[in-house]
Design an enzyme around this catalytic site. Structure first.
Site, PDB file in Angstrom:
ATOM      1  N   ARG A 123      -1.679  11.109   5.682  1.00 41.21           N
ATOM      2  CA  ARG A 123      -2.680  11.055   6.748  1.00 41.21           C
ATOM      3  C   ARG A 123      -2.005  10.736   8.069  1.00 41.21           C
ATOM      4  NH1 ARG A 123      -5.930   6.842   6.533  1.00 41.21           N
ATOM      5  NH2 ARG A 123      -7.312   7.714   8.108  1.00 41.21           N
ATOM      6  N   LYS A 188       0.562  -0.149  -1.271  1.00 40.59           N
ATOM      7  CA  LYS A 188      -0.071   1.163  -1.412  1.00 40.59           C
ATOM      8  C   LYS A 188       0.326   1.831  -2.729  1.00 40.59           C
ATOM      9  CE  LYS A 188      -1.211   5.264   1.119  1.00 40.59           C
ATOM     10  NZ  LYS A 188      -1.695   5.728   2.394  1.00 40.59           N
ATOM     11  N   ARG A 324      -6.348  -8.445  10.096  1.00 36.19           N
ATOM     12  CA  ARG A 324      -5.808  -9.080  11.305  1.00 36.19           C
ATOM     13  C   ARG A 324      -4.614  -9.956  10.946  1.00 36.19           C
ATOM     14  NH1 ARG A 324     -10.818  -9.776  14.304  1.00 36.19           N
ATOM     15  NH2 ARG A 324     -10.562 -12.022  14.425  1.00 36.19           N
TER      16      ARG A 324
HETATM   17  C1  BTN Z   1      -2.030   9.270   2.750  1.00 39.36           C
HETATM   18  O1  BTN Z   1      -1.342   9.263   3.781  1.00 39.36           O
HETATM   19  O2  BTN Z   1      -2.434   8.231   2.229  1.00 39.36           O
HETATM   20  C2  BTN Z   1      -2.385  10.576   2.082  1.00 39.36           C
HETATM   21  C3  BTN Z   1      -1.332  11.047   1.129  1.00 39.36           C
HETATM   22  C4  BTN Z   1      -1.655  12.358   0.463  1.00 39.36           C
HETATM   23  C5  BTN Z   1      -0.490  12.895  -0.332  1.00 39.36           C
HETATM   24  C6  BTN Z   1      -0.863  14.067  -1.179  1.00 39.36           C
HETATM   25  S1  BTN Z   1       0.399  14.483  -2.329  1.00 39.36           S
HETATM   26  C7  BTN Z   1      -0.427  15.958  -2.737  1.00 39.36           C
HETATM   27  C8  BTN Z   1      -0.979  16.520  -1.453  1.00 39.36           C
HETATM   28  N1  BTN Z   1      -0.008  17.345  -0.791  1.00 39.36           N
HETATM   29  C9  BTN Z   1       0.392  16.809   0.364  1.00 39.36           C
HETATM   30  O3  BTN Z   1       1.233  17.318   1.117  1.00 39.36           O
HETATM   31  N2  BTN Z   1      -0.250  15.672   0.593  1.00 39.36           N
HETATM   32  C10 BTN Z   1      -1.177  15.366  -0.464  1.00 39.36           C
END
Ligand code: BTN
Length: 331
Positions: A123, A188, A324
């Protein structure tokens, strides 16, 4: 590439294999085996051990993706619904690939998985580190007659149902950070990236990409710029199958996409709230270069993040939320 993959398939069980046996199986000379093994393992980031007089083994076994096993593990409904299951040994990004397939006319419920992504997308334009065989990299293409704007809320539904899959697999203490980061003990575990294509009034196509860390060695995740965890650790040693998790996530996404098409986000709100990491906590929302402070009060019916700020309750559809700093040490 095929020879390379054959080698890895042979060694995937983590057992010792003699150079002689490998050479015979793959029709190579013994001298060529060591060279090819070293090159393949280096390229794929798989630590290799050589035991004098006995042979070679991977430091950690790898459960390779197996389309037959995934199809077998799907629910009968999932098996009926799925249009195509693609498994790639290596791809730039499963999301990018399926976005390309949208234009090429691929059917709804096309699923794509990869052993490794060379340009995995996260993201907010971040990279998604995707080492070979370690994690789940999965995308599902879904077509809808609705306007793309109405599918935005699926981001939260996807988070809720994938979190539920992991809870059912035995993970305790899993949480969601708005909109759909999977978090375990403030580290994460996975995330989702939704991408949309289509006309403003519909029809449109949605690609839901899910990344879950499954068995990632510290050196494989060393470039990740935030605390992370894998499913192996979150499950505290309980075994799991990469292929079975893939099947359950596909099932859950296809079910959720179908239901979302009829009922929207409403049936998923409670499930999302069950996993809400920050409810009642003082948080900071980064929105471009703006910083908004408030107390997280849950999510609105359309999936917006609700914050109680000095000016009263406000709702946000974008941004990056974090606890925070004055509360960090209480996590
Ligand atoms: C995030 O940033 O939390 C989202 C991560 C999403 C990763 C997945 S892996 C399969 C699919 N292909 C990608 O290039 N991204 C998503």
């Amino acid at each position: 590439m095929d020879r390379e993959f054959d080698l890895i398939r042979l060694l995937a069980d983590g057992e010792l294999h003699s150079g002689e046996a490998i050479a015979e199986r793959l029709g190579m000379t013994r001298a060529a085996v060591w060279k090819a093994l070293r090159r393949s393992c280096d390229r794929l980031g798989l630590p290799l051990e050589s035991v004098r007089g006995q042979g070679y083994r991977l430091q950690r076994p790898v459960e390779l993706l197996d389309p037959e096993r995934i199809l077998r593990d799907l629910s009968p409904r999932g098996r009926r619904a799925i249009a195509r299951l693609e498994i790639h040994r290596q791809i730039d990004s499963t999301n990018r690939h399926l976005m390309g397939e949208v234009a090429a006319g691929a059917a709804s419920a096309t699923c794509c998985l990869a052993e490794r992504q060379t340009a995995g997308r996260g993201r907010l334009g971040r990279p998604w580190i995707s080492p070979f065989g370690a994690n789940l990299y999965l995308s599902v293409l879904w077509r809808s007659f609705a306007a793309p704007a109405t599918l935005g809320g699926f981001s939260l539904a996807a988070g809720a149902v994938v979190a539920d899959v992991l809870r059912r697999a035995g993970v305790r203490g899993l949480a969601l950070k708005w909109p759909n980061d999977l978090v375990w003990r403030r580290r994460k575990l996975g995330g989702m990236l939704l991408e949309l294509a289509g006309e403003a009034q519909g029809p449109c196509a949605l690609v839901v990409g899910v990344g879950i860390n499954l068995r990632m060695a510290p050196e494989q995740g060393r470039t990740i710029d935030q605390p992370w965890v894998d499913l192996q650790e979150a499950l505290g040693g309980t075994g799991f199958s990469r292929n079975a998790i893939a099947a359950r996530v596909i099932d859950a996404l296809i079910d959720a996409l179908t239901r979302f098409g009829h009922e929207g986000l409403t049936p998923f709100l409670q499930l999302w709230e069950d996993f809400d990491l920050f409810r009642g906590e003082p948080v900071t929302l980064l929105l471009g270069d703006r910083v908004i402070r408030g107390i997280a009060t849950g999510i609105a019916p359309d999936g917006a993040l609700r914050l109680m700020t000095a000016e009263g309750e406000r709702r946000f559809h974008a941004g990056e939320v974090s606890l925070r700093p004055d509360r960090w040490d209480e996590s």
